[in-house]
Scaffold this motif. Structure first.
Motif, mmCIF file in Angstrom:
data_model
loop_
_atom_site.group_PDB
_atom_site.id
_atom_site.type_symbol
_atom_site.label_atom_id
_atom_site.label_comp_id
_atom_site.label_asym_id
_atom_site.label_seq_id
_atom_site.Cartn_x
_atom_site.Cartn_y
_atom_site.Cartn_z
ATOM 1 N N SER A 125 36.567 -86.547 -33.275
ATOM 2 C CA SER A 125 37.604 -87.507 -32.866
ATOM 3 C C SER A 125 38.161 -87.138 -31.508
ATOM 4 O O SER A 125 38.307 -87.996 -30.627
ATOM 5 N N THR A 126 38.463 -85.844 -31.327
ATOM 6 C CA THR A 126 38.999 -85.391 -30.043
ATOM 7 C C THR A 126 38.036 -85.726 -28.903
ATOM 8 O O THR A 126 38.439 -86.244 -27.860
ATOM 9 N N LYS A 168 37.606 -92.151 -24.167
ATOM 10 C CA LYS A 168 38.397 -93.396 -24.099
ATOM 11 C C LYS A 168 37.954 -94.432 -25.116
ATOM 12 O O LYS A 168 37.880 -95.627 -24.824
ATOM 13 N N ASP A 178 38.785 -96.459 -28.661
ATOM 14 C CA ASP A 178 40.018 -96.729 -29.403
ATOM 15 C C ASP A 178 39.926 -96.207 -30.826
ATOM 16 O O ASP A 178 38.843 -95.890 -31.325
ATOM 17 N N LYS A 179 41.102 -96.141 -31.504
ATOM 18 C CA LYS A 179 41.186 -95.504 -32.820
ATOM 19 C C LYS A 179 40.245 -96.112 -33.844
ATOM 20 O O LYS A 179 39.615 -95.412 -34.628
ATOM 21 N N GLU A 232 37.999 -89.414 -28.246
ATOM 22 C CA GLU A 232 39.244 -89.838 -27.575
ATOM 23 C C GLU A 232 39.131 -89.574 -26.079
ATOM 24 O O GLU A 232 39.537 -90.395 -25.260
ATOM 25 N N ASP A 233 38.561 -88.380 -25.748
ATOM 26 C CA ASP A 233 38.374 -88.057 -24.334
ATOM 27 C C ASP A 233 37.491 -89.079 -23.642
ATOM 28 O O ASP A 233 37.575 -89.282 -22.438
ATOM 29 N N ILE A 242 36.712 -95.004 -33.343
ATOM 30 C CA ILE A 242 36.532 -93.594 -33.703
ATOM 31 C C ILE A 242 36.412 -93.460 -35.217
ATOM 32 O O ILE A 242 35.545 -92.762 -35.748
#
Lengths: 150, 199
Positions: free
Chosen positions: A40-41, A47, A49-50, A44-45, A53
């Motif tokens: 997830s990290t 870019k 979206d939730k 996220e890096d 992910i």
């Protein structure tokens, strides 16, 4: 994926890039045995979206097959897969009659990780030599057992 | 079982009675040396000079003896059969006895020499083993993959070869089970009966 009706509106090059990127991501994550939070990290890096992910991670949970495949890739010495044997009793040969000698012919079926085939290893031995061989293999098995109990 | 000696063979051995008792011993010795180490022309020449016989005759005599001894040893013929086989040569009793003695004394050695000429597969010499655990590879980190690595030493026509092989624990146990079954076969009644009856 190029034949998938849901994806036909997207440019094929972009589609290929996405597919390759997703595959690489899964393989790398599997290789490093990364857990969900690490993935997830990382995403996220990048870019994402939730929602995306979450979807990716759910699919990633089904990764046993990938691990199995990665597990079996790699070089190793010739791998024994099976053994066959033959017991024979020699009566005579062209040089000597009345030899009366029993002997074993053992063939080890061998697989090569690269080419998938390799001539099998065959050899003959007397009963004493076969006993020696079996004794040594049993020593190896015993030490395996001891190692698992550590 | 009787040996059949060809005319040429008989002619070669024909020099023996003329040579005399001591010569027979000498020729016998030369024949055995030829079997052990191969032809030795110089030794034949020395013997020819010592016994005052032509080199060719000595050579033929030695070759005749070599053939007689190898054929008799190969077929493992009995004393009686050997005696009857050389009887056709018409030698004296004393000569026949010396030849028989020569045969009986050296039969075992000649058979072991002949045994080495037979066709052979690579034969087992020894096995070394090692327990390995693969911890990581290029495609997967953090593994625990046990394996047994082995070096199998084989003899092939006086060359020793070593082959490196690997197997996993399950296959190792399977190998042991199969080979123990193979060993068990020798102790079964069927094998015992055959070995007993074919002697």
């Amino acid at each position: 994926i190029l034949d998938d009706p849901d994806l036909k509106d997207i440019d094929p090059t972009v589609l290929k890039h996405c597919h390759a990127a997703a595959a690489t991501c899964i393989l790398e994550a599997g290789k490093q045995k990364a857990d969900i939070s690490a993935i997830s990290t990382c995403l996220e890096d990048c870019k994402l979206d939730k929602e995306r992910i979450e979807q990716f991670c759910t699919e990633y949970q089904h990764r046993e097959l990938v691990t199995v495949v990665s597990f079996s890739i790699g070089r190793s010495p010739l791998h024994i897969t099976d053994v066959s044997w033959r017991l024979e009793y020699q009566i005579k040969n062209s040089q000597l009659h009345k030899t009366y000698q029993p002997s074993y012919l053992v063939t080890l079926n061998v697989e090569n990780s690269d080419s998938g085939s390799h001539p099998d290893v065959s050899f003959s031995c007397t009963m004493e030599q076969l006993q020696d061989l079996v004794g040594k293999l049993k020593d190896a098995a015993k030490s395996l057992e001891r190692a698992t109990q550590m | 079982m009787l040996l059949v000696l060809s005319a040429e063979h008989r002619a070669h051995l024909g020099c023996l009675p003329r040579a005399g008792g001591a010569a027979v011993g000498e020729l016998g010795r030369l024949a055995l040396e030829q079997l052990r180490r191969g032809a030795a022309p110089r030794a034949c020449e020395t013997a020819a000079r010592k016994l005052n016989i032509g080199v060719d005759t000595i050579q033929h005599g030695v070759e005749g003896l070599v053939y007689l001894l190898t054929e008799s040893s190969k077929l493992m013929i009995s004393e009686v059969d050997f005696h009857d086989s050389i009887h056709v040569l018409g030698f004296s009793d004393e000569l026949n006895k010396s030849l028989l003695q020569l045969y009986l004394d050296n039969r075992k050695e000649i058979r072991s020499i002949l045994g080495e000429l037979a066709p052979r597969l690579p034969s087992y010499h020894s096995l070394e083993w090692r327990l390995d655990v693969q911890l990581a590879s290029r495609s997967l980190r953090q593994q625990i993959k046990p394996a047994v690595t082995m070096k199998l030493h084989l003899n092939q026509n006086e060359d020793q070869t070593a082959q490196v092989l690997q197997t996993d624990p399950a296959t190792l146990l399977h190998l042991i089970q199969q080979l123990e079954q193979a060993l068990g076969e020798m102790k079964m009644n069927h094998c015992r009966r055959i070995v007993r009856n074919m002697k």
